[in-house]
Design a protein around this motif. Structure first.
Motif, PDB file in Angstrom:
ATOM      1  N   VAL A  39       0.864  -1.182   0.000  1.00 28.30           N
ATOM      2  CA  VAL A  39       0.000   0.000   0.000  1.00 28.30           C
ATOM      3  C   VAL A  39       0.901   1.233   0.000  1.00 28.30           C
ATOM      4  N   PRO A  40       0.696   2.162  -0.937  1.00 26.97           N
ATOM      5  CA  PRO A  40       1.567   3.339  -1.024  1.00 26.97           C
ATOM      6  C   PRO A  40       1.643   4.090   0.304  1.00 26.97           C
ATOM      7  N   ASP A  41       2.854   4.463   0.671  1.00 21.49           N
ATOM      8  CA  ASP A  41       3.085   5.166   1.933  1.00 21.49           C
ATOM      9  C   ASP A  41       2.808   6.655   1.742  1.00 21.49           C
ATOM     10  N   THR A  42       1.697   7.126   2.281  1.00 20.74           N
ATOM     11  CA  THR A  42       1.316   8.527   2.154  1.00 20.74           C
ATOM     12  C   THR A  42       0.929   9.074   3.519  1.00 20.74           C
ATOM     13  N   PHE A  43       0.844  10.381   3.594  1.00 20.47           N
ATOM     14  CA  PHE A  43       0.388  11.014   4.840  1.00 20.47           C
ATOM     15  C   PHE A  43      -1.029  10.565   5.176  1.00 20.47           C
ATOM     16  N   ASP A  44      -1.880  10.443   4.163  1.00 21.48           N
ATOM     17  CA  ASP A  44      -3.260  10.021   4.394  1.00 21.48           C
ATOM     18  C   ASP A  44      -3.325   8.615   4.980  1.00 21.48           C
ATOM     19  N   LEU A  45      -2.439   7.727   4.508  1.00 18.88           N
ATOM     20  CA  LEU A  45      -2.408   6.371   5.049  1.00 18.88           C
ATOM     21  C   LEU A  45      -2.070   6.409   6.535  1.00 18.88           C
ATOM     22  N   ALA A  88      -9.951   6.146   2.301  1.00 16.23           N
ATOM     23  CA  ALA A  88     -10.121   4.743   1.911  1.00 16.23           C
ATOM     24  C   ALA A  88     -10.417   4.622   0.425  1.00 16.23           C
ATOM     25  N   HIS A  89     -11.284   5.469  -0.083  1.00 19.12           N
ATOM     26  CA  HIS A  89     -11.608   5.447  -1.517  1.00 19.12           C
ATOM     27  C   HIS A  89     -10.367   5.752  -2.359  1.00 19.12           C
ATOM     28  N   ASP A  90      -9.575   6.718  -1.921  1.00 16.12           N
ATOM     29  CA  ASP A  90      -8.363   7.078  -2.658  1.00 16.12           C
ATOM     30  C   ASP A  90      -7.374   5.917  -2.694  1.00 16.12           C
ATOM     31  N   LEU A  91      -7.410   5.094  -1.655  1.00 17.28           N
ATOM     32  CA  LEU A  91      -6.503   3.941  -1.586  1.00 17.28           C
ATOM     33  C   LEU A  91      -7.057   2.725  -2.326  1.00 17.28           C
ATOM     34  N   GLY A  92      -8.279   2.833  -2.826  1.00 17.40           N
ATOM     35  CA  GLY A  92      -8.857   1.752  -3.618  1.00 17.40           C
ATOM     36  C   GLY A  92      -9.786   0.831  -2.861  1.00 17.40           C
ATOM     37  N   TYR A  93     -10.259   1.259  -1.685  1.00 14.96           N
ATOM     38  CA  TYR A  93     -11.157   0.425  -0.892  1.00 14.96           C
ATOM     39  C   TYR A  93     -12.573   0.979  -0.931  1.00 14.96           C
ATOM     40  N   GLU A  94     -13.540   0.100  -0.668  1.00 15.49           N
ATOM     41  CA  GLU A  94     -14.939   0.501  -0.708  1.00 15.49           C
ATOM     42  C   GLU A  94     -15.274   1.504   0.388  1.00 15.49           C
ATOM     43  N   ASN A  95     -14.721   1.259   1.577  1.00 15.92           N
ATOM     44  CA  ASN A  95     -15.012   2.142   2.704  1.00 15.92           C
ATOM     45  C   ASN A  95     -13.882   2.042   3.728  1.00 15.92           C
ATOM     46  N   ALA A  96     -13.988   2.856   4.775  1.00 13.88           N
ATOM     47  CA  ALA A  96     -12.924   2.910   5.774  1.00 13.88           C
ATOM     48  C   ALA A  96     -12.813   1.615   6.559  1.00 13.88           C
ATOM     49  N   ASN A  97     -13.940   0.952   6.814  1.00 12.54           N
ATOM     50  CA  ASN A  97     -13.899  -0.309   7.564  1.00 12.54           C
ATOM     51  C   ASN A  97     -13.127  -1.379   6.800  1.00 12.54           C
TER      52      ASN A  97
END
Length: 232
Positions: free
Chosen positions: A158-164, A181-190
């Motif tokens: 998973v790309p290492d970013t400040f948001d992560l 979560a959406h920016d990272l490619g996931y459906e939601n935060a959970n």
């Protein structure tokens, strides 16, 4: 008198063993030389467990990553001398520790991530009242400890970013967690919270391949970083 042992590494949890303590887990190759070396030595006096040197000589077959790892092991031995061998990279203590936990220490960290009978460790454990207790400290989702992360299902980094780091620190309570979560490619935060875990180092994967530790190609994705304390 029992002496404290501390190991940091990547743990496979829920390990199944038989009454004798032998591995009975479908994820583990019970005949791996790093798991079965005591029995193999007893059955065949000519048997010799693979050495750290054997492993380093094998690493170039893994290409550039293998060559880089061999260099890291050489550098580590220079700066953190030790007498450990390859068999010490796999820690399973069914009597002194927890039988359902197996910990793998990256070979390049043998001189730093294993401590035995350390006076400071003993003093701290005794002061905390944990003497003779077995303790596992899980290091998941800690940007301060785990510097790189992966997807638990795919193994992709998973790309290492400040948001992560924000998501991992604040969890789903952060007002921007859904957007992150959406920016990272996931459906939601959970889903992101459940699937983003500390990355398993390439060196641990190489070691598992070399020693035939696992029975399947995806078992390594279950490994999680821990600090394992026990007395023996």
């Amino acid at each position: 008198m029992a002496k404290i042992r501390m190991v940091m590494g990547y743990a496979l949890s829920g390990v199944k063993t038989g009454r004798s303590g032998a591995f009975n887990d479908p994820r583990l190759n019970s005949r791996s030389p790093l798991l079965a070396w005591p029995e193999l030595e007893e059955a065949d006096e000519t048997f010799s467990a693979p050495s750290l040197l054997d492993y380093m000589q094998w690493l170039p077959s893994r290409g550039i990553e293998g060559l880089a790892e061999a260099r890291r092991i050489e550098d580590a031995q220079r700066w953190h001398p030790h007498t450990y061998e390859l068999i010490h990279t796999v820690v399973h203590e069914p009597e002194a520790g927890w039988a359902d936990t197996l910990v793998i220490v990256p070979p390049e960290e043998l001189g730093r991530w294993i401590r035995r009978a350390n006076l400071m460790d003993t003093a701290i454990a005794s002061a905390k009242g944990t003497e003779l207790d077995v303790e596992i400290l899980h290091l998941e989702r800690s940007p301060e400890v785990a510097e790189r992360f992966m997807d638990a299902l795919t193994g992709a980094e998973v790309p290492d970013t400040f948001d992560l780091k924000l998501l991992l620190s604040e969890g789903c309570s952060d007002p921007h967690s859904e957007e992150i979560a959406h920016d990272l490619g996931y459906e939601n935060a959970n889903e992101a919270w459940a699937r983003i875990v500390p990355r398993v180092p390439t060196s641990v994967r190489h070691l598992a391949e070399f020693a035939g530790l696992f029975t399947g190609p995806d078992v390594w994705k279950e490994l999680r970083p821990v600090v394992y304390t026990y007395w023996a």
